[in-house]
Motif scaffolding. Structure first.
Motif, PDB file in Angstrom:
ATOM      1  N   GLU A 277     -14.332  28.407  35.287  1.00 23.55           N
ATOM      2  CA  GLU A 277     -15.440  27.479  35.519  1.00 23.55           C
ATOM      3  C   GLU A 277     -16.779  28.202  35.531  1.00 23.55           C
ATOM      4  O   GLU A 277     -17.788  27.682  35.045  1.00 23.55           O
ATOM      5  CB  GLU A 277     -15.204  26.727  36.832  1.00 23.55           C
ATOM      6  CG  GLU A 277     -14.037  25.755  36.772  1.00 23.55           C
ATOM      7  CD  GLU A 277     -13.773  25.078  38.102  1.00 23.55           C
ATOM      8  OE1 GLU A 277     -14.384  25.508  39.106  1.00 23.55           O
ATOM      9  OE2 GLU A 277     -12.962  24.138  38.145  1.00 23.55           O
ATOM     10  N   VAL A 280     -17.717  29.042  31.854  1.00 23.22           N
ATOM     11  CA  VAL A 280     -18.188  27.853  31.127  1.00 23.22           C
ATOM     12  C   VAL A 280     -19.609  27.499  31.549  1.00 23.22           C
ATOM     13  O   VAL A 280     -20.448  27.119  30.716  1.00 23.22           O
ATOM     14  CB  VAL A 280     -17.232  26.670  31.373  1.00 23.22           C
ATOM     15  CG1 VAL A 280     -17.790  25.390  30.752  1.00 23.22           C
ATOM     16  CG2 VAL A 280     -15.857  26.976  30.799  1.00 23.22           C
ATOM     17  N   SER A 281     -19.906  27.631  32.825  1.00 20.75           N
ATOM     18  CA  SER A 281     -21.256  27.309  33.301  1.00 20.75           C
ATOM     19  C   SER A 281     -22.298  28.291  32.791  1.00 20.75           C
ATOM     20  O   SER A 281     -23.493  27.985  32.782  1.00 20.75           O
ATOM     21  CB  SER A 281     -21.273  27.293  34.829  1.00 20.75           C
ATOM     22  OG  SER A 281     -21.052  28.599  35.360  1.00 20.75           O
ATOM     23  N   SER A 285     -26.826  27.477  25.965  1.00 20.70           N
ATOM     24  CA  SER A 285     -26.862  26.172  25.306  1.00 20.70           C
ATOM     25  C   SER A 285     -27.073  26.274  23.802  1.00 20.70           C
ATOM     26  O   SER A 285     -26.848  25.295  23.078  1.00 20.70           O
ATOM     27  CB  SER A 285     -27.977  25.317  25.920  1.00 20.70           C
ATOM     28  OG  SER A 285     -29.231  25.968  25.792  1.00 20.70           O
ATOM     29  N   LEU A 311     -15.365  18.002  34.756  1.00 19.04           N
ATOM     30  CA  LEU A 311     -16.663  18.308  34.159  1.00 19.04           C
ATOM     31  C   LEU A 311     -16.573  19.530  33.258  1.00 19.04           C
ATOM     32  O   LEU A 311     -17.175  19.558  32.167  1.00 19.04           O
ATOM     33  CB  LEU A 311     -17.703  18.545  35.260  1.00 19.04           C
ATOM     34  CG  LEU A 311     -19.141  18.809  34.798  1.00 19.04           C
ATOM     35  CD1 LEU A 311     -19.684  17.610  34.043  1.00 19.04           C
ATOM     36  CD2 LEU A 311     -20.026  19.149  35.988  1.00 19.04           C
ATOM     37  N   THR A 312     -15.817  20.532  33.671  1.00 22.62           N
ATOM     38  CA  THR A 312     -15.648  21.738  32.857  1.00 22.62           C
ATOM     39  C   THR A 312     -14.911  21.415  31.568  1.00 22.62           C
ATOM     40  O   THR A 312     -15.302  21.862  30.484  1.00 22.62           O
ATOM     41  CB  THR A 312     -14.875  22.803  33.653  1.00 22.62           C
ATOM     42  OG1 THR A 312     -15.614  23.144  34.824  1.00 22.62           O
ATOM     43  CG2 THR A 312     -14.654  24.045  32.816  1.00 22.62           C
ATOM     44  N   THR A 314     -14.721  18.495  30.042  1.00 27.72           N
ATOM     45  CA  THR A 314     -15.579  17.663  29.203  1.00 27.72           C
ATOM     46  C   THR A 314     -16.628  18.500  28.483  1.00 27.72           C
ATOM     47  O   THR A 314     -16.911  18.288  27.292  1.00 27.72           O
ATOM     48  CB  THR A 314     -16.269  16.585  30.065  1.00 27.72           C
ATOM     49  OG1 THR A 314     -15.265  15.792  30.710  1.00 27.72           O
ATOM     50  CG2 THR A 314     -17.146  15.690  29.208  1.00 27.72           C
ATOM     51  N   GLU A 315     -17.192  19.457  29.184  1.00 26.82           N
ATOM     52  CA  GLU A 315     -18.195  20.326  28.569  1.00 26.82           C
ATOM     53  C   GLU A 315     -17.581  21.173  27.458  1.00 26.82           C
ATOM     54  O   GLU A 315     -18.200  21.354  26.394  1.00 26.82           O
ATOM     55  CB  GLU A 315     -18.818  21.228  29.639  1.00 26.82           C
ATOM     56  CG  GLU A 315     -19.832  22.228  29.115  1.00 26.82           C
ATOM     57  CD  GLU A 315     -21.067  21.589  28.519  1.00 26.82           C
ATOM     58  OE1 GLU A 315     -21.840  22.308  27.854  1.00 26.82           O
ATOM     59  OE2 GLU A 315     -21.273  20.372  28.719  1.00 26.82           O
ATOM     60  N   ARG A 318     -17.019  18.934  24.426  1.00 32.98           N
ATOM     61  CA  ARG A 318     -18.290  18.612  23.772  1.00 32.98           C
ATOM     62  C   ARG A 318     -18.800  19.795  22.967  1.00 32.98           C
ATOM     63  O   ARG A 318     -19.205  19.641  21.803  1.00 32.98           O
ATOM     64  CB  ARG A 318     -19.329  18.216  24.837  1.00 32.98           C
ATOM     65  CG  ARG A 318     -20.647  17.720  24.254  1.00 32.98           C
ATOM     66  CD  ARG A 318     -21.688  17.562  25.356  1.00 32.98           C
ATOM     67  NE  ARG A 318     -22.094  18.852  25.890  1.00 32.98           N
ATOM     68  CZ  ARG A 318     -23.037  19.619  25.328  1.00 32.98           C
ATOM     69  NH1 ARG A 318     -23.646  19.231  24.212  1.00 32.98           N
ATOM     70  NH2 ARG A 318     -23.366  20.772  25.868  1.00 32.98           N
ATOM     71  N   ARG A 319     -18.765  20.980  23.561  1.00 35.83           N
ATOM     72  CA  ARG A 319     -19.262  22.158  22.856  1.00 35.83           C
ATOM     73  C   ARG A 319     -18.394  22.476  21.635  1.00 35.83           C
ATOM     74  O   ARG A 319     -18.894  22.868  20.578  1.00 35.83           O
ATOM     75  CB  ARG A 319     -19.281  23.363  23.809  1.00 35.83           C
ATOM     76  CG  ARG A 319     -20.272  23.251  24.963  1.00 35.83           C
ATOM     77  CD  ARG A 319     -21.704  23.251  24.464  1.00 35.83           C
ATOM     78  NE  ARG A 319     -22.015  24.467  23.735  1.00 35.83           N
ATOM     79  CZ  ARG A 319     -22.549  25.558  24.294  1.00 35.83           C
ATOM     80  NH1 ARG A 319     -22.835  25.552  25.590  1.00 35.83           N
ATOM     81  NH2 ARG A 319     -22.815  26.616  23.567  1.00 35.83           N
TER      82      ARG A 319
END
Length: 595
Positions: A277, A280-281, A285, A311-312, A314-315, A318-319
């Motif tokens: 996590e 990923v954060s 970008s 949330l992780t 999903t991100e 998306r990426r």
């Protein structure tokens, strides 16, 4: 690695059971208990150098033995013994490995200059500034040892000063990097390169705890002096160093272990979740800062670990969908970590690929004003979805070899892409052929459902010729191929206007079959004789064509299909001197025969 040597006397400490004693003519008058170790020492020379011991011994002149408990000393008995040996003048060696506990213990015992000149704290600070902070690996090793004394190290400023030193060296121009570093990438030999690689620092800082690593990476990124790709490479190296290799791990649900092992695994899994996590954060970008393959592996690892925040995930989806067109088939070949309903383990995680593909299509449709090339003039979007279709079809050809993968899972994946994504269906046909070959037990219904995704008009002549002779295909598909072969072959060379109109034709449908008045269900028994009834020479030579004759015959109670070979004459017309007949008889008649 740099060292500092203090003291000149030999080591006279010895152990007897749980007691440490110094060889001396004077009897011990100071007993210090540190955890389970009991030290029999002397007030002199300890008290003159340790402000804390002076305060705890109310009367230093008292000849009676004094017992002091120092269970909360940072670094424990090892750190205390370093301080005690310094007081006795015994030789000690300081390095980045033992500096932190020695410094924290000296601060705890108040071995400062105000107590005695040339005391231990002063010498440790001198070593810290002149050796540790000046070195690359020394700073990293020192920072790594702060984990066990994080609160003390933070309060004393050790962590902050080590991080500043490391960041400063990372931002040093490549041509000025002269210190030793670890770089074990395959194919790289440091002796052959005069200049350090751009990512020379990533491997060394990957040895740190995730929070310390995050502090360094964040500090480097905040300067905007290095490209996002280098930050992404550091994240990739760290993930490879600490996260489990999903290609070598088994499904957790199928593993059996004892209670203690289960508790250990739970701690390890929790740590890995925190690492994932955090990584990923920290991903920049900027598009392309990390590869799509890395994003997909992180997503697969998140599924394997379980309990990772939605949330992780999903991100990551998306990426990965943003860069999906850059993927390779190898990037998609991720192992499945959950057993299927019939207790057969799939080799590949097709659901993961499906979710990322669906996310990609959502983004693609938002940018595309239309669903056909005429409506969407954006060549970039067309090129993007064509690349994705090529990747998916190649992926299907690989996973089709998994005997446990159900046909509908692959059909759903193939049909997720819109029709505009595939200019040709050659790769799709290869996937179907491989799946039928690896799954001979497939039912007729499943075969028909699988072949329904194929558009015969989008096959190249070579692939179409192979498909017509393919015994694994349902007869319905072969008839469609023959019908299209007849249509395309009976026409003259098309004009440019005809080419444009032909591209707008819809795929062959049931309505077209009805025009031939052929009962497809009655043709199933002919399937076994397909090889002998279809002229192979007509499929190999360009000067011959196939034509279905007498399509109006009713085959329900018996009848014939005549397949003729047409040979082009000198005038460009076709004569049909030869005939081959496929005869379908009723139950009361004999079996079909050629005539």
């Amino acid at each position: 690695m740099k060292f500092m040597k203090l003291g000149t006397k030999p080591d006279t400490f010895y152990t007897e059971e749980a007691t440490r004693t110094v060889i001396s003519d004077a009897p011990s008058d100071l007993v210090i208990q540190v955890n389970n170790i009991r030290y029999l020492l002397h007030k002199f020379p300890l008290l003159p150098k340790c402000g804390l011991l002076q305060r705890l011994c109310s009367d230093p002149e008292d000849s009676d033995s004094v017992t002091i408990e120092l269970h909360d000393i940072p670094g424990g008995e090892d750190a205390f013994e370093l301080c005690a040996k310094f007081c006795y003048g015994i030789t000690i060696n300081l390095s980045a490995h033992n500096f932190v506990p020695a410094f924290c213990a000296a601060k705890f015992l108040r071995m400062a200059e105000s107590v005695e000149k040339g005391n231990f704290i002063l010498k440790l600070e001198s070593f810290f500034h002149s050796c540790i902070l000046e070195g690359w690996k020394d700073s990293i090793v020192t920072l790594k040892t702060t984990n066990k004394l994080s609160e003390w190290s933070e309060n004393l400023g050790i962590i902050r000063r080590c991080i500043d030193s490391i960041v400063e060296k990372i931002l040093t121009p490549i041509s000025k990097v002269s210190w030793s570093y670890t770089y074990t990438r395959p194919g790289y030999t440091q002796k052959r390169h005069q200049i350090a690689p751009k990512d020379w620092w990533t491997e060394d800082i990957s040895e740190l705890d995730i929070e310390l690593f995050r502090c360094i990476a964040t500090a480097v990124r905040s300067t905007y002096m290095l490209p996002p790709q280098l930050i992404g490479e550091a994240l990739h190296v760290y993930a490879c160093r600490w996260l489990p290799d999903i290609t070598k791990t088994k499904t957790r649900s199928t593993e059996s272990s004892s209670g203690s092992q289960t508790q250990t695994d739970a701690i390890s899994v929790g740590k890995n979740r925190r690492i994932l996590e955090t990584i990923v954060s920290m991903i920049p970008s900027d598009r392309g800062s990390v590869s799509v393959g890395f994003l997909l592996r992180l997503l697969s690892t998140a599924i394997y670990l379980g309990g990772v925040s939605p949330l992780t995930k999903t991100e990551l989806r998306r990426r990965a969908s943003i860069q999906f067109e850059e993927a390779t088939v190898g990037d998609l070949l991720l192992p499945s970590h959950s057993p299927s309903d019939n207790h057969h383990q799939y080799i590949y995680d097709i659901d993961l690929v499906m979710t990322v593909l669906e996310s990609y299509l959502v983004l693609w449709r938002r940018q595309s004003p239309g669903t056909t090339p005429a409506e969407s003039n954006n060549q970039f979007l067309m090129s993007s979805i064509r690349k994705v279709a090529k990747i998916i079809d190649s992926y299907l050809q690989v996973v089709a070899r998994d005997i446990n993968t159900p046909v509908m899972k692959l059909v759903s994946l193939a049909e997720t892409l819109p029709a505009i994504a595939r200019g040709k269906h050659d790769d799709l046909y290869k996937f179907i052929n491989i799946y039928l070959k690896e799954h001979p037990e497939l039912s007729k219904t499943e075969r028909k459902r699988l072949c329904r995704i194929l558009d015969c008009q989008k096959l190249s002549p070579e692939v179409r010729a192979h498909a017509v002779k393919n015994e694994r295909l349902p007869l319905r598909t072969v008839v469609q191929l023959l019908f299209f072969e007849q249509e395309s072959g009976s026409r003259a060379a098309p004009q440019p206007q005809e080419l444009v109109s032909r591209r707008k034709q819809t795929p062959f449908t049931e309505h077209d079959i009805s025009k031939l008045k052929l009962d497809l269900s009655s043709l199933e028994s002919v399937k076994g004789t397909r090889k002998t009834t279809i002229p192979e020479t007509s499929l190999k030579r360009s000067d011959k064509k196939l034509q279905l004759v007498e399509p109006e015959r009713n085959l329900e109670r018996g009848g014939t299909i005549t397949v003729t070979e047409g040979v082009e004459s000198e005038k460009g017309q076709f004569d049909f001197p030869k005939k081959k007949v496929i005869q379908r008889t009723s139950k009361l008649e004999h079996k079909g025969r050629d005539r």
